[in-house]
Scaffold this active site. Structure first.
Site, short mmCIF file in Angstrom:
data_model
loop_
_atom_site.label_atom_id
_atom_site.label_comp_id
_atom_site.label_asym_id
_atom_site.label_seq_id
_atom_site.Cartn_x
_atom_site.Cartn_y
_atom_site.Cartn_z
N ASP A 53 -13.51 27.79 -35.54
CA ASP A 53 -12.93 27.34 -36.81
C ASP A 53 -13.56 28.12 -37.96
OD1 ASP A 53 -15.39 25.98 -36.16
OD2 ASP A 53 -15.08 24.66 -37.87
N GLU A 54 -12.86 28.11 -39.07
CA GLU A 54 -13.37 28.66 -40.34
C GLU A 54 -14.06 30.01 -40.15
OE1 GLU A 54 -15.66 25.26 -41.74
OE2 GLU A 54 -13.89 24.44 -42.74
#
Length: 484
Positions: free
Chosen positions: A153-154
């Site tokens: 993620d991210e």
């Protein structure tokens, strides 16, 4: 009551409690106390985000935190989970959120952007070898794990490294393709060595990628996306559409991820239960609207830091009432008076308030003493010190910052101010000693020190500084004690 019987009206077959161990990791002794409660509340799995708490060996040993769990402690955690019918899914970040790896001098050359330790450089063969070694060591202590979460993620700054910029100049190359190729390489590494283990990935990097690209990448055959949204007003219709998009791309199974704590403020000390209840109830609505039988389960995330370098947010014991409310609501299809009564019974709280922090009764769950003390400190410590220093007429009128800098005070004012300040400091110091002892039973010394330094010491220091200035002003030589 067996978990299989408890699934009742819940659309989520798996209900995982996420333990974010990159901040204030609990001692194993505390986990032995809360795992039975997790099970009783309706959880049947754990998502263990080890970060630097895993006992990495060999060239990865530098990744270990000072109080990292030992291999026997990991085995004990897994044993306790099994005893309480909680299936463990390990999580290792393999792309973004790699600060705990890339902060080390020996590994900085594997950063996507030289200045930032967030993201791994996907062009470096050594980078894939590194995360492969991390995955292998974790899997070695989790034999038979049915799922393995590889994070992803991210992935901030992807495409901004020098190698990526050169790669992106070539025809047909895009950031989406770069992202998909690395996730696919990590997933293939897991599956090649552990064919029975299914990789999970956070879905945010996949959301904006067009259906045809996702389908053509081959990723849908390799991983199961975890759709995360921690908002109290999430877009139910939009989430259902996103699930349908993933289904069309060829993903066979999807997971949801809500939050029970750690998602409402980077330095949040108390958990706003109502926010998390609304978030989880809306995930029930998403499950009702999305493609049937695709949802494998839900992860109730409990973030402890926003990233490796940020401050601590709510401690695990503080978030347990929220976890109880959310799990029971997911289990029974909503939060009714009957469900509220069940939660109160589980926690030993006579009247649970979900809209503020004023529940009645101290609670009898593991760590309830920490919740009570943290609540009192968070609601009253700073405000009581502010009241004395900024709104007390004697302090603001006769011992202002101007007076304090010059050590000026009318002697009679010492008698008005000093007893109040000493009494307040004594009361808070006694409570903080009690809190510190309670924290040490659950957490390692560095976490206790950090929490107190962030949430307690600033106010106590202001009080101590006032008293020190008072003493100095009261004992100043007479000729110095002039009229201002």
């Amino acid at each position: 009551m067996k978990n299989s019987e408890m699934s009742g009206s819940s659309p989520f077959k798996m209900r995982l409690v996420h333990l974010d161990l990159k901040g204030a990791p609990p001692k194993v002794s505390y986990l032995s106390e809360v795992f039975p409660l997790f099970h009783a509340l309706g959880a049947n799995g754990l998502l263990l985000e080890y970060e630097d708490m895993f006992p990495y060996e060999g060239r990865l040993r530098l990744l270990r935190a000072k109080h990292a769990y030992s291999p026997p402690e990991i085995k004990e955690i897994l044993h306790l989970a099994t005893l309480n019918k909680l299936e463990v899914i390990p999580l290792v970040q393999t792309f973004g959120h790699m600060e705990f790896v890339l902060k080390h001098e020996a590994l900085t050359h594997l950063r996507e952007v030289a200045l930032f330790p967030n993201t791994l450089n996907p062009h470096e063969a050594e980078a894939l070898a590194l995360v492969g070694a991390m995955v292998s060591q974790v899997m070695e202590l989790h034999p038979g794990a049915r799922w393995f979460h590889v994070g992803c993620d991210e992935v901030y700054y992807l495409g901004e490294g020098e190698a990526s910029k050169r790669w992106l100049q070539q025809e047909c190359n895009t950031k989406a393709r770069l992202c998909l190729s690395h996730i696919k390489a990590v997933a293939c590494h897991v599956l090649a060595r552990h064919p029975a283990t299914r990789p999970l990935v956070w879905d945010d990097m996949l959301r904006a990628i067009p259906e045809d690209q996702l389908s053509a990448s081959g990723l849908p055959q390799l991983v199961e996306p975890v759709l995360w949204d921690y908002g109290a007003d999430l877009d139910v219709h939009g989430k259902a559409l996103l699930m349908e998009k993933y289904r069309k791309c060829g993903f066979l199974r999807l997971w949801a991820a809500s939050a029970f704590k750690g998602a409402t403020g980077v330095s949040q000390a108390l958990t706003p239960i109502e926010h998390h209840l609304r978030n989880n109830v809306q995930w029930l609505q998403v499950a009702a609207r999305g493609p049937a039988d695709m949802l494998q389960g839900i992860v109730l995330t409990g973030w402890q830091r926003y990233d490796h370098f940020s401050v601590l947010c709510e401690l695990l014991p503080v978030g347990i009432p929220s976890l109880a409310v959310c799990l029971q609501s997911l289990l029974h299809g909503g939060f009714t008076e009957d469900v509220k009564a069940k939660v109160e019974n589980f926690l030993g709280i006579s009247n649970l308030e979900v809209t503020d922090f004023t529940s009645e009764g101290p609670g009898s769950f593991p760590g309830s003493d920490i919740l009570a003390l943290v609540t009192h400190v968070s609601l009253h410590l700073r405000s009581s010190v502010d009241t004395l220093l900024e709104r007390d007429r004697y302090v603001s009128g006769w011992f202002s910052p101007y007076h304090r800098r010059r050590k000026l005070i009318h002697p009679v004012m010492v008698q008005h101010i000093q007893p109040q300040a000493l009494s307040l400091l004594a009361r808070w110091s006694a409570m903080v000693r009690e809190l510190e002892a309670a924290l040490h039973r659950v957490f390692y010394p560095d976490a206790v020190e950090e929490w107190l330094e962030e949430n307690v010491q600033p106010s106590l220091r202001r009080l101590q500084a006032l008293l020190q200035d008072l003493r100095e002003a009261a004992t100043a030589r007479p000729h110095m004690a002039q009229d201002p």
